[in-house]
Design a protein around this motif. Structure first.
Motif, PDB file in Angstrom:
ATOM      1  N   GLU A   1      41.458 -36.385 -28.714  1.00  0.00           N
ATOM      2  CA  GLU A   1      42.288 -37.319 -29.600  1.00  0.00           C
ATOM      3  C   GLU A   1      43.561 -37.695 -28.925  1.00  0.00           C
ATOM      4  OE1 GLU A   1      42.807 -34.949 -33.186  1.00  0.00           O
ATOM      5  OE2 GLU A   1      40.675 -35.022 -33.786  1.00  0.00           O
ATOM      6  N   VAL A   2      44.269 -36.817 -28.204  1.00  0.00           N
ATOM      7  CA  VAL A   2      45.595 -37.232 -27.872  1.00  0.00           C
ATOM      8  C   VAL A   2      45.315 -38.243 -26.511  1.00  0.00           C
ATOM      9  CG1 VAL A   2      47.575 -36.314 -26.955  1.00  0.00           C
ATOM     10  CG2 VAL A   2      46.760 -35.238 -28.856  1.00  0.00           C
ATOM     11  N   PHE A   3      44.594 -37.607 -25.503  1.00  0.00           N
ATOM     12  CA  PHE A   3      44.490 -38.408 -24.392  1.00  0.00           C
ATOM     13  C   PHE A   3      43.348 -38.997 -23.867  1.00  0.00           C
ATOM     14  CE2 PHE A   3      46.894 -34.209 -23.584  1.00  0.00           C
ATOM     15  CZ  PHE A   3      48.043 -34.714 -23.167  1.00  0.00           C
ATOM     16  N   HIS A   4      42.351 -39.273 -24.965  1.00  0.00           N
ATOM     17  CA  HIS A   4      41.105 -40.212 -24.827  1.00  0.00           C
ATOM     18  C   HIS A   4      40.506 -39.847 -23.628  1.00  0.00           C
ATOM     19  CE1 HIS A   4      42.270 -42.005 -28.457  1.00  0.00           C
ATOM     20  NE2 HIS A   4      43.610 -42.345 -28.030  1.00  0.00           N
ATOM     21  N   GLN A   5      40.222 -38.800 -23.187  1.00  0.00           N
ATOM     22  CA  GLN A   5      39.704 -38.377 -21.906  1.00  0.00           C
ATOM     23  C   GLN A   5      39.338 -36.786 -22.154  1.00  0.00           C
ATOM     24  OE1 GLN A   5      41.585 -38.956 -18.360  1.00  0.00           O
ATOM     25  NE2 GLN A   5      43.562 -38.962 -19.513  1.00  0.00           N
ATOM     26  N   GLY A   6      38.235 -36.223 -21.332  1.00  0.00           N
ATOM     27  CA  GLY A   6      38.014 -34.875 -21.089  1.00  0.00           C
ATOM     28  C   GLY A   6      38.880 -34.081 -20.488  1.00  0.00           C
ATOM     29  N   PHE A   7      38.922 -32.700 -20.266  1.00  0.00           N
ATOM     30  CA  PHE A   7      39.847 -32.214 -19.319  1.00  0.00           C
ATOM     31  C   PHE A   7      39.945 -32.489 -17.934  1.00  0.00           C
ATOM     32  CE2 PHE A   7      37.904 -28.583 -22.345  1.00  0.00           C
ATOM     33  CZ  PHE A   7      39.099 -28.665 -23.353  1.00  0.00           C
ATOM     34  N   ASN A   8      40.981 -32.641 -17.413  1.00  0.00           N
ATOM     35  CA  ASN A   8      41.053 -33.036 -16.184  1.00  0.00           C
ATOM     36  C   ASN A   8      42.669 -32.356 -15.556  1.00  0.00           C
ATOM     37  OD1 ASN A   8      43.556 -34.393 -17.194  1.00  0.00           O
ATOM     38  ND2 ASN A   8      42.239 -36.317 -17.371  1.00  0.00           N
ATOM     39  N   ILE A   9      43.011 -32.784 -14.344  1.00  0.00           N
ATOM     40  CA  ILE A   9      44.159 -32.232 -13.840  1.00  0.00           C
ATOM     41  C   ILE A   9      45.315 -32.240 -14.456  1.00  0.00           C
ATOM     42  CG2 ILE A   9      45.060 -34.239 -12.626  1.00  0.00           C
ATOM     43  CD1 ILE A   9      44.519 -30.892 -11.111  1.00  0.00           C
ATOM     44  N   MET A  10      45.692 -32.901 -15.645  1.00  0.00           N
ATOM     45  CA  MET A  10      46.817 -32.926 -16.484  1.00  0.00           C
ATOM     46  C   MET A  10      46.867 -31.566 -17.231  1.00  0.00           C
ATOM     47  SD  MET A  10      46.610 -36.697 -18.207  1.00  0.00           S
ATOM     48  CE  MET A  10      47.651 -36.127 -19.627  1.00  0.00           C
ATOM     49  N   LEU A  11      45.897 -30.758 -17.368  1.00  0.00           N
ATOM     50  CA  LEU A  11      46.164 -29.490 -17.738  1.00  0.00           C
ATOM     51  C   LEU A  11      46.908 -28.805 -16.939  1.00  0.00           C
ATOM     52  CD1 LEU A  11      42.323 -28.587 -19.033  1.00  0.00           C
ATOM     53  CD2 LEU A  11      44.311 -28.990 -20.216  1.00  0.00           C
ATOM     54  N   PHE A  12      46.701 -28.723 -15.633  1.00  0.00           N
ATOM     55  CA  PHE A  12      47.410 -27.993 -14.514  1.00  0.00           C
ATOM     56  C   PHE A  12      48.703 -28.513 -14.520  1.00  0.00           C
ATOM     57  CE2 PHE A  12      42.860 -27.477 -13.552  1.00  0.00           C
ATOM     58  CZ  PHE A  12      42.890 -25.975 -13.829  1.00  0.00           C
ATOM     59  N   ASN A  13      49.133 -29.757 -14.461  1.00  0.00           N
ATOM     60  CA  ASN A  13      50.321 -30.529 -14.581  1.00  0.00           C
ATOM     61  C   ASN A  13      51.187 -29.945 -15.810  1.00  0.00           C
ATOM     62  OD1 ASN A  13      49.687 -31.777 -12.180  1.00  0.00           O
ATOM     63  ND2 ASN A  13      49.254 -33.556 -13.060  1.00  0.00           N
ATOM     64  N   GLY A  14      50.303 -29.673 -16.834  1.00  0.00           N
ATOM     65  CA  GLY A  14      51.174 -29.284 -18.013  1.00  0.00           C
ATOM     66  C   GLY A  14      51.699 -27.785 -18.090  1.00  0.00           C
ATOM     67  N   LEU A  15      51.160 -27.141 -17.037  1.00  0.00           N
ATOM     68  CA  LEU A  15      51.497 -25.693 -16.961  1.00  0.00           C
ATOM     69  C   LEU A  15      52.909 -25.736 -16.278  1.00  0.00           C
ATOM     70  CD1 LEU A  15      48.136 -23.967 -15.813  1.00  0.00           C
ATOM     71  CD2 LEU A  15      49.031 -23.926 -17.831  1.00  0.00           C
ATOM     72  N   GLU A  16      53.582 -26.823 -15.880  1.00  0.00           N
ATOM     73  CA  GLU A  16      54.869 -26.576 -15.334  1.00  0.00           C
ATOM     74  C   GLU A  16      55.791 -26.953 -16.394  1.00  0.00           C
ATOM     75  OE1 GLU A  16      55.326 -25.744 -12.163  1.00  0.00           O
ATOM     76  OE2 GLU A  16      53.268 -25.490 -11.901  1.00  0.00           O
TER      77      GLU A  16
ATOM     78  N   TRP B   1      53.511 -24.240 -26.531  1.00  0.00           N
ATOM     79  CA  TRP B   1      53.103 -23.291 -27.706  1.00  0.00           C
ATOM     80  C   TRP B   1      53.173 -23.980 -29.153  1.00  0.00           C
ATOM     81  CZ3 TRP B   1      49.618 -19.792 -28.534  1.00  0.00           C
ATOM     82  CH2 TRP B   1      49.802 -19.072 -29.743  1.00  0.00           C
ATOM     83  N   THR B   2      54.467 -24.477 -29.379  1.00  0.00           N
ATOM     84  CA  THR B   2      54.900 -24.997 -30.521  1.00  0.00           C
ATOM     85  C   THR B   2      54.128 -26.257 -30.859  1.00  0.00           C
ATOM     86  OG1 THR B   2      57.307 -24.235 -30.357  1.00  0.00           O
ATOM     87  CG2 THR B   2      56.683 -26.050 -31.814  1.00  0.00           C
ATOM     88  N   THR B   3      53.672 -27.042 -29.757  1.00  0.00           N
ATOM     89  CA  THR B   3      52.695 -28.187 -29.973  1.00  0.00           C
ATOM     90  C   THR B   3      51.238 -27.921 -30.373  1.00  0.00           C
ATOM     91  OG1 THR B   3      54.237 -29.596 -28.545  1.00  0.00           O
ATOM     92  CG2 THR B   3      51.856 -30.387 -28.948  1.00  0.00           C
ATOM     93  N   MET B   4      50.958 -26.710 -29.617  1.00  0.00           N
ATOM     94  CA  MET B   4      49.629 -26.332 -29.900  1.00  0.00           C
ATOM     95  C   MET B   4      49.441 -25.859 -31.493  1.00  0.00           C
ATOM     96  SD  MET B   4      48.652 -24.183 -26.473  1.00  0.00           S
ATOM     97  CE  MET B   4      47.815 -22.876 -27.268  1.00  0.00           C
ATOM     98  N   VAL B   5      50.378 -25.067 -31.862  1.00  0.00           N
ATOM     99  CA  VAL B   5      50.411 -24.548 -33.207  1.00  0.00           C
ATOM    100  C   VAL B   5      50.642 -25.772 -34.126  1.00  0.00           C
ATOM    101  CG1 VAL B   5      51.534 -23.027 -34.951  1.00  0.00           C
ATOM    102  CG2 VAL B   5      51.065 -22.093 -32.454  1.00  0.00           C
ATOM    103  N   GLN B   6      51.598 -26.554 -34.053  1.00  0.00           N
ATOM    104  CA  GLN B   6      52.189 -27.382 -35.174  1.00  0.00           C
ATOM    105  C   GLN B   6      51.292 -28.676 -35.079  1.00  0.00           C
ATOM    106  OE1 GLN B   6      56.345 -27.805 -34.757  1.00  0.00           O
ATOM    107  NE2 GLN B   6      56.754 -26.009 -35.562  1.00  0.00           N
ATOM    108  N   GLN B   7      51.015 -29.026 -33.855  1.00  0.00           N
ATOM    109  CA  GLN B   7      50.201 -30.619 -33.881  1.00  0.00           C
ATOM    110  C   GLN B   7      48.734 -30.382 -33.627  1.00  0.00           C
ATOM    111  OE1 GLN B   7      52.043 -33.358 -34.213  1.00  0.00           O
ATOM    112  NE2 GLN B   7      53.806 -31.997 -34.509  1.00  0.00           N
TER     113      GLN B   7
END
Length: 192
Positions: free
Chosen positions: A109-124, A131-137
């Motif tokens: 819904e947010v990124f209009h694509q499946g899982f990709n390298i952005m997941l690992f970039n987000g860990l930084e 966590w707040t975004t995951m819970v609230q949004q």
């Protein structure tokens, strides 16, 4: 004879996981049917066909583990816990697939694509902000509960399927086992 019995159980696990992956794929298409724009039924059918081919590889990989670590040792040593290995591994695979399916919905819904390298970039990024975004949004807790309930239902269904009886040849057992030993690598090549 043990090899044939266990191989049939692996085949049931294969069909179950493959079917579940296709159900997830079709559910995803139904959820986002409004975003398909001018996609024709031919496009949808082609996407399902290509997805089915990819699912063959995924399913073959997932079922190779209980085959190698369950079925083959069980064929040699009858006390080997092949059924237990198959149920535990199959349950973990079903649980992981269900969790990833549920998580993928808000991600798409947010990124209009499946899982990709952005997941690992987000860990930084800032962990508390993530966590707040995951819970609230992204409704983390209701989605986690939904994934847990779906996993429980799918695992229960898998366990029932694996308890169904298998075919046992009454004669020519060695010929059947020989045919199965020859067909397993052919099937593996077909899946790749």
């Amino acid at each position: 004879m043990r090899f044939l019995k266990s191989l049939q159980q692996d085949a049931k696990l294969f069909l179950y996981i493959y079917t579940l992956l296709m159900v997830f794929r079709m559910a995803f298409l139904l959820i986002y049917a409004g975003q398909m724009g001018s996609a024709s039924m031919g496009d949808v059918a082609e996407a399902l066909w290509l997805g089915a081919r990819i699912s063959l590889k995924t399913t073959a990989f997932l079922v190779a583990v209980p085959f190698v670590f369950g079925t083959i040792p069980y064929a040699i040593w009858g006390r080997w816990p092949a059924d237990r290995i198959r149920v535990i591994w199959g349950s973990m695979a079903v649980g992981l697939m269900t969790l990833l399916f549920i998580i993928r919905i808000p991600y798409y819904e947010v990124f209009h694509q499946g899982f990709n390298i952005m997941l690992f970039n987000g860990l930084e990024d800032d962990k508390s902000a993530i966590w707040t975004t995951m819970v609230q949004q992204y409704q983390f807790w209701p989605r986690l509960l939904g994934a847990a309930l779906l996993t429980a239902a799918f695992v229960l269904l898998l366990r029932r399927l694996l308890r169904t009886p298998v075919w046992q040849p009454r004669g020519h057992v060695r010929a059947w086992v020989g045919a199965a030993v020859l067909l397993v690598p052919v099937f593996a090549i077909f899946c790749r």
